[in-house]
Write an enzyme that holds these catalytic residues in place. Sequence first.
Site, PDB file in Angstrom:
ATOM      1  N   LYS A 138      -5.988  -6.847   5.773  1.00 21.75           N
ATOM      2  CA  LYS A 138      -5.002  -5.926   6.359  1.00 21.75           C
ATOM      3  C   LYS A 138      -5.364  -5.525   7.789  1.00 21.75           C
ATOM      4  CE  LYS A 138      -1.905  -4.219   3.127  1.00 21.75           C
ATOM      5  NZ  LYS A 138      -0.923  -3.189   2.827  1.00 21.75           N
ATOM      6  N   GLU A 167       0.080   9.251  10.120  1.00 19.67           N
ATOM      7  CA  GLU A 167       1.017   8.147  10.267  1.00 19.67           C
ATOM      8  C   GLU A 167       2.431   8.697  10.301  1.00 19.67           C
ATOM      9  OE1 GLU A 167      -0.298   4.213   8.110  1.00 19.67           O
ATOM     10  OE2 GLU A 167       1.462   5.025   7.121  1.00 19.67           O
ATOM     11  N   HIS A 187       7.001  -0.451  -7.593  1.00 17.40           N
ATOM     12  CA  HIS A 187       6.616  -1.115  -6.341  1.00 17.40           C
ATOM     13  C   HIS A 187       6.814  -2.622  -6.396  1.00 17.40           C
ATOM     14  CE1 HIS A 187       5.117   2.651  -4.868  1.00 17.40           C
ATOM     15  NE2 HIS A 187       4.414   2.793  -5.965  1.00 17.40           N
ATOM     16  N   ARG A 222       2.689 -17.558   1.330  1.00 16.66           N
ATOM     17  CA  ARG A 222       3.036 -18.409   0.179  1.00 16.66           C
ATOM     18  C   ARG A 222       4.549 -18.430   0.022  1.00 16.66           C
ATOM     19  NH1 ARG A 222       4.831 -14.043  -2.745  1.00 16.66           N
ATOM     20  NH2 ARG A 222       3.527 -12.201  -2.549  1.00 16.66           N
TER      21      ARG A 222
END
Lengths: 166, 498
Positions: free
Chosen positions: B116, B199, B234, B291
């Site tokens: 990440k 954030e 999710h 992918r």
Amino acid sequence: MIYTFKLQNEIFKVHLEEEGQLSEIEIDDKKFPVEFKRVDDNLYSLIIEDRSFAVGILKRGKTIEVYLNGELYEFEATSSRDIKTAAAGAAEGIQEIKSPMPSSVVKVLKGLGEAVKEGESVIVVEAMKMESELKSPIAGKVKEVNVEPGNAVESGTVLLVISSEE
Amino acid sequence: MFEKILVANRGEIAVRIIRACKELRVSTVAVYSDADRSSLHVSMADEAFHIGPPAPGESYLVMEKIIDAAKRSRAEAIHPGYGFLSENAAFAGMCESEGIVFIGPTAQSIRLMGDKITARKIALKAKVPLVPGTDGAVTDVEAGGAAKKIGYPVMIKASAGGGGKGMRLVRKAKEFSAALGMARSEAHGAFGDDSVYIEKYIERPRHIEIQVIGDSHGKVLHLFERECSIQRRHQKVIEEAPSGFISAKTRKQMGEMALRLAKAVKYRGAGTVEFIMDQKENFYFLEMNTRVQVEHPVTEMVTGLDIVKWMIRTAAGQKLPFKQSDIKMNGHSIECRIYAEVPEQNFMPAPGRVEYIRAPSGPGIRNDSSVYSGFEVTPHYDPMISKLIVWAGDRTEAIDKMRAALDEYIVLGVKTNIGFLTRLFKEAEFGRAEIDTGYIERHPELLKAQLADLEPALAAAALGMRNATREVEEPAAQTRSNWKSFARRLAVSRSQAL
């Protein structure tokens, strides 16, 4: 022949009379003819007063599952004795908390005799690495605890019994 | 082109890949665990290798077993599908060193995008927007100024965090210092570390992603967007292309940014750049999936390109023979994932034997599945039954087609989300594309079954009961041997002939 079904705690009586291809159904004093034809393994075509339905039917033990227009109706076929108990149960507010699928018991949240609020979680079960909390549909007290953490249970196993009576 | 490909996956995606191989005249090798001996991908492939017990950790995730099967079958390439080993850089590297082609990006690309922090750095360098926030933990002195600079509402998050602990949403400057104190003490209590970062808080976020495809000759193209804002646990449930929300200008910008990012890691094969978007079409990079995506079919439907075949061709070294301006979107496509699960119980999985299944068909309907009547949905893997995909001229028509298709779908034996999906496709906000990742939580009424056709259902139940009793009552008819009666008939016809 009279069949009695329970669906979401409601009792339905269905009177079925046959005359060759055509059957007559009576529900709550309402009579209507039904034409019934098997078209594939579990798939049936029903014609009721010119209205046509494609219905999936599966009988499993005492449950008869009817799949119609995208919704699954799970009827519990009951004998008259069951109905009496069910009616008594409904009056007294006795609810069985059943396992919805094969799973393992993670945690029993409420012990014997403990008070439970409506919609409160009473037990945690796990299947496919996902935990699910099962909630009590009524307020009351835990009357029976049939399992403990680590137990593997089948679909439909009664895990706890909640009673609303004092 | 390859002569033989090993498909290192199961379920519908293995079936999808095998079909692509058959079209390309490439022979296929399936691998299967004990739980998958009767799975469709096994019988569809030309060869099949058993790789161990049901648990993925002992079969589909064991790199050595997959490589061994590839070597024994002399497969030249491995298609990993999605999940399992598909984003495992070590596995891609192992294939590379064993001289087997990994159908996907290079191990290096997977490594860069899989981490990440590295991915964020690459995005920053490629001028791809990230969710505005502080660069790591902040002191009490810095925090207030940082929040003001980011712009309210902001989210204070625990640096060591996870699971919502030490998280605080702040809408106004005057609430900030109190919230900061609470977040710190909560973070300290939960993780023994009170450092926090700040954030931007995205209200009613939408999930929009860009499909990219690259060859090994430096060409990378994008195949426009997919919107996947309808999620539960999710996980995406409904995906569509194009998005019913974004403007042509935003679409163009997102495509360009996704390409900048893909080019920065010399991307080969199919990949997806995921963005989070606010209700004003501001979008921020989330991550790149290196992918094939579960929802790739909707892009195939609107672009007319077969993504799985292009993955195989580019892995074999072929060039992409078209340019960006050749790729056009036509009409609208929607996919919904049919799961064995119980929506009323927080979408709890409901594995079991599918006693009967009848999938819809007709123009513009595609059903990607590996489930048949008698198939056992096991608790070992994802309980997906199929992906139902429709294509139509526009979004409204596609929704109508999906409703009609779901109406035809019949699954007996396991509980499914079909009823829930049917209700959702009739819901007005969804119809107006007013969706975000909180949509399902906002619409709890959709979870409840609507048993409105009680009369025909009861009639069916009674007739079903009668039939079941009859079958039990007539064992004599069942035990009559067909062979005996055939022989008897034959004898009769012979004697008549004589």
